[in-house]
Scaffold this active site. Structure first.
Site, mmCIF file in Angstrom:
data_model
loop_
_atom_site.group_PDB
_atom_site.id
_atom_site.type_symbol
_atom_site.label_atom_id
_atom_site.label_comp_id
_atom_site.label_asym_id
_atom_site.label_seq_id
_atom_site.Cartn_x
_atom_site.Cartn_y
_atom_site.Cartn_z
ATOM 1 N N ASP A 98 0.968 -1.180 0.078
ATOM 2 C CA ASP A 98 0.048 -0.147 0.002
ATOM 3 C C ASP A 98 0.882 1.273 -0.135
ATOM 4 O O ASP A 98 2.059 1.190 0.165
ATOM 5 C CB ASP A 98 -0.972 0.022 1.238
ATOM 6 C CG ASP A 98 -2.134 0.915 0.897
ATOM 7 O OD1 ASP A 98 -2.166 1.591 0.049
ATOM 8 O OD2 ASP A 98 -3.222 0.833 1.755
HETATM 9 C C1 BGC Z 1 -5.266 3.267 0.330
HETATM 10 C C2 BGC Z 1 -5.494 2.151 -0.879
HETATM 11 C C3 BGC Z 1 -5.239 2.598 -2.240
HETATM 12 C C4 BGC Z 1 -3.871 3.329 -2.492
HETATM 13 C C5 BGC Z 1 -3.629 3.872 -3.573
HETATM 14 C C6 BGC Z 1 -3.496 3.941 -0.191
HETATM 15 O O1 BGC Z 1 -3.805 4.928 0.675
HETATM 16 O O2 BGC Z 1 -4.999 2.750 1.507
HETATM 17 O O3 BGC Z 1 -6.644 1.518 -0.606
HETATM 18 O O4 BGC Z 1 -5.465 1.713 -3.215
HETATM 19 O O5 BGC Z 1 -3.899 4.317 -1.509
HETATM 20 O O6 BGC Z 1 -4.335 4.948 -4.195
#
Ligand code: BGC
Length: 725
Positions: A283
């Site tokens: 993430d």
């Molecule tokens: C979130 C994810 C997301 C990723 C990309 C993160 O901050 O937890 O759910 O897919 O960002 O945008």
């Protein structure tokens, strides 16, 4: 050897270490754009030298996100053309870039895209075919925006109502969530993900993300292995079994171990036990967080070592280009084995191959005539209609006649963002300038339905401040009915953390003042998590629940208010009544409170599975064989009759309680559901088939078991026991 294996083997034979660690790197579009990360210069512009640095010099394999806000499709084409031409012509390996985005309820980062209900609202439909439809339309429109990889669906259970991402998941129940995950993956990927209308799905956030002890986003979770296996893993397993190509790692820590550093979770469980063969991406910034926040690594390099050795395939870096440099050093120093790198690169290239990127890194815009079409809007509208839950309807307050004079008031009345939630135009979804033009919020939808002359609007309050509550109460005197729209603005992740689940005071005071006029009050909840309303609930004659039904949500609510649609949504989570009463429907028998010298259990505001209709249904003839030997399927059937005057849909829910078990059993658990449509006066016999695993739980040794003994079946108001021998 399959064609794919041969192709990837030949390709990998030509790649050097630098090519490989580059493939494992994912950066945000900010890195190749004009401006500073997260503060890009408008209009968004790619910078050639930055692109050269990232794609040609550092050979990055993947890029993600939108810089700031939704772009036009034309702009997405320009971006993708520049990126892919550079990657395929000037990058040493010539491997196309895998672009990923959060298109979580439609292509929400492309202007004019079709926006569906968010996952929680979709779960309220209890109709998995609508999750498939959402997946089909979203994948089509995401590909129409040149992007082949979607960071969706969320497989985390909506377990804690305080959590700011509750609305991003499919509710609190394992079975409901698993069915919806399966359906969404099917919609996104279809049978052949190389089809130009399909995208690779991403199951997130593996795992334990939705159960932070404090209720705050990305804060520590303590989850015993039994619970991980029984509650957390099944929706992910459903997505893996449905063929999802990718998985995203949970940002949080579970039992003191950040998941990004957990070999047990990322390799032993995910790979060896659950059989996942696809690509695992981190993430946002989470490798960095291993040393800056979690402090299990001493610096960035140490964090990379930990995470790659634990099983990470691709790092969502997202803002620097040091990851591939440091990872290369780690391999050269013998701290990360080459076999680990090859394994990850193979998985990444497999996904690129499966998506057909080597042949078509993107398709021409002309191939997507149905983008934002009427047919897509209709599909989103149908999903929105089924997602609205009628929670209270005293003395048949609803539906209203179309010549009613209404006062519309409250902070969510005139705000499309309160129907769409986060990841809409922008990350937080809170900039109305990126709303889709022409989509009505609740107020406008009501005006269109009954004529502006019948509608008075007074704002009343913002989300937390009185603006003109007194004026609203005065205006109510002239109206037949008050429609008070309360709830939440849009938010996600950390910015959505709150300290108090109670509906803000100003909004409650608005409802109190309105109720004093003696006019019927219809409360519309437009929110992403259950804000506590126990003080104002008695003041409302009717209550409608909406949990981010999307761009068509305003119209759906108006149709239900004025009887053009018979509501059939059911709660996908338990709506708590009290701040300390956050138990879920499948709580244990000892979840009791002591009130007025009696032990009482479970007093939610609205129970999981609950939802009213404008018609009535009668359940009869519950049948189950009294003794079952477990060898064949056990049939459970019930007759359902529409006893009202209009057609309606009903969700028939099968619950089973294990009456005695070696691990304290839940009071009941959902074991099946079917949504049926019944004309007035008509009946239908509904049959469920149960097999032994349906009655299993995770036992003392952390293994799934089914124990013989007595069980109780519950459907509607009927109950019947059977014995498993
Ligand atoms: C979130 C994810 C997301 C990723 C990309 C993160 O901050 O937890 O759910 O897919 O960002 O945008």
């Amino acid at each position: 050897m399959t064609d794919r294996n041969r192709f990837i083997k030949d390709l990998m034979a030509k790649m050097d270490l630098k090519d490989k660690v580059g493939e494992m790197t994912q950066v945000a579009i900010d890195v190749i754009s004009k401006g500073k990360p997260q503060k890009l210069v408008e209009p968004h512009t790619l910078v050639k030298t930055r692109m050269q640095d990232a794609i040609v010099k550092h050979r990055v394999g993947s890029i993600l996100n939108v810089g700031g806000h939704a772009y036009t499709r034309e702009h997405w084409y320009e971006i993708m053309k520049s990126i892919q031409e550079l990657a395929t012509k000037e990058k040493k390996s010539g491997i196309p870039v895998l672009y990923g985005i959060d298109a979580i309820h439609g292509a929400n980062y492309t202007q004019q895209a079709t926006l569906f209900p968010q996952q929680l609202a979709l779960a309220a439909t209890w109709n998995p075919s609508l999750a498939t439809k959402m997946g089909e339309v979203s994948s089509y429109e995401t590909r129409a925006s040149t992007i082949p990889w979607n960071f969706s669906p969320v497989c985390d259970l909506g377990y804690d109502p305080r959590w700011s991402r509750l609305w991003e998941g499919f509710g609190e129940d394992v079975l409901l969530a698993s069915e919806m995950v399966k359906a969404a993956v099917k919609g996104y990927q279809g049978n052949d993900v190389s089809n130009k209308n399909k995208v690779a799905a991403c199951l997130k956030h593996f795992m334990g993300y939705s159960m932070p002890l404090s209720g705050k986003d990305r804060s520590p979770a303590w989850i015993p292995e039994r619970k991980l296996r029984e509650y957390v893993m099944p929706p992910f397993q459903a997505g893996i079994d449905a063929g999802a190509k990718t998985v995203m790692i949970c940002s949080g820590e579970v039992n003191g171990e950040p998941v990004h550093a957990s070999k047990w979770i990322l390799t032993d469980l995910l790979r060896k036990e659950m059989g996942f063969e696809g690509l695992v991406v981190s993430d946002w910034e989470d490798i960095h967080f291993l040393y800056t926040r979690h402090r299990v690594a001493k610096d960035y390099k140490d964090a990379i070592r930990l995470s790659v050795n634990a099983g990470l395939d691709m790092a969502m870096v997202p803002f620097d280009l040091k990851f591939p440099v440091l990872l290369k050093e780690l391999v050269e120093e013998g701290k990360v084995p080459m076999s680990r790198i090859n394994e990850s690169v193979k998985r990444i290239l497999n996904v690129k191959y499966d998506l057909g990127l080597f042949e078509n890194p993107y398709y021409p815009k002309e191939d997507y005539k149905k983008f934002g079409s009427k047919a897509h809007t209709k599909a989103a509208f149908e999903a929105a209609l089924e997602s609205i839950v009628l929670l209270k309807n005293e003395k048949k307050t609803l539906p209203l006649s179309k010549n009613t004079k209404v006062l519309v008031t409250g902070p969510t009345a005139n705000l499309l963002s309160a129907l769409n939630g986060g990841w809409t135009g922008t990350w937080q979804g809170d900039e109305p300038e990126y709303d889709t033009p022409g989509k009505p919020a609740i107020l406008e939808a009501i005006q269109k339905k009954i004529g502006k002359e019948n509608v008075t609007f007074v704002e009343g309050t913002t989300f937390d401040k009185n603006v003109n509550t007194e004026k609203a109460a005065t205006a109510a005197e002239q109206a037949d009915v008050i429609i008070a729209c309360v709830g939440e603005y849009s938010y996600t992740e950390k910015p959505g953390d709150i300290d108090d689940l109670t509906l803000p005071k100003a909004q409650q005071e608005l409802v109190h003042s309105l109720a004093k006029t003696g006019k019927p009050v219809i409360l519309i909840l437009a929110e992403g998590r259950p804000r506590i309303i126990n003080e104002i609930e008695p003041k409302a004659n009717a209550i409608i629940g909406s949990f981010y039904p999307g761009n068509e949500g305003g119209r759906a609510i108006a149709d239900i208010l004025f009887g053009d649609y018979n509501p059939n949504g059911k709660m996908p989570f338990t709506y708590p009544k009290f701040i300390n009463g956050l138990e879920r429907y499948d709580h244990k028998g000892t979840d009791l409170v002591y009130i007025d010298s009696e032990m009482t259990n479970f007093r939610p505001q609205f129970e999981f599975g609950f939802g009213l209709s404008y018609t009535t249904f009668n359940y009869s003839s519950l049948k189950v064989e009294p003794v079952w030997d477990g060898t064949r399927e056990l049939e459970i059937s019930v007759d359902v009759k529409n006893t009202g005057k209009i057609a309606g849909m009903e969700v028939v829910q099968l619950y089973i309680a294990d009456l005695v078990a070696s691990i304290t059993p839940s009071v009941k658990k959902l074991k099946g559901f079917q949504k049926i449509n019944l004309e007035p006066g008509k009946s239908k016999s509904v049959t469920f088939k149960i097999t032994l695993p349906d009655l299993a739980f995770v036992g003392l040794d952390n293994q799934w078991i089914t124990e013989a003994g007595e069980f109780e079946v519950m459907i509607g108001n009927l109950k019947k026991k059977f014995e498993l021998q």
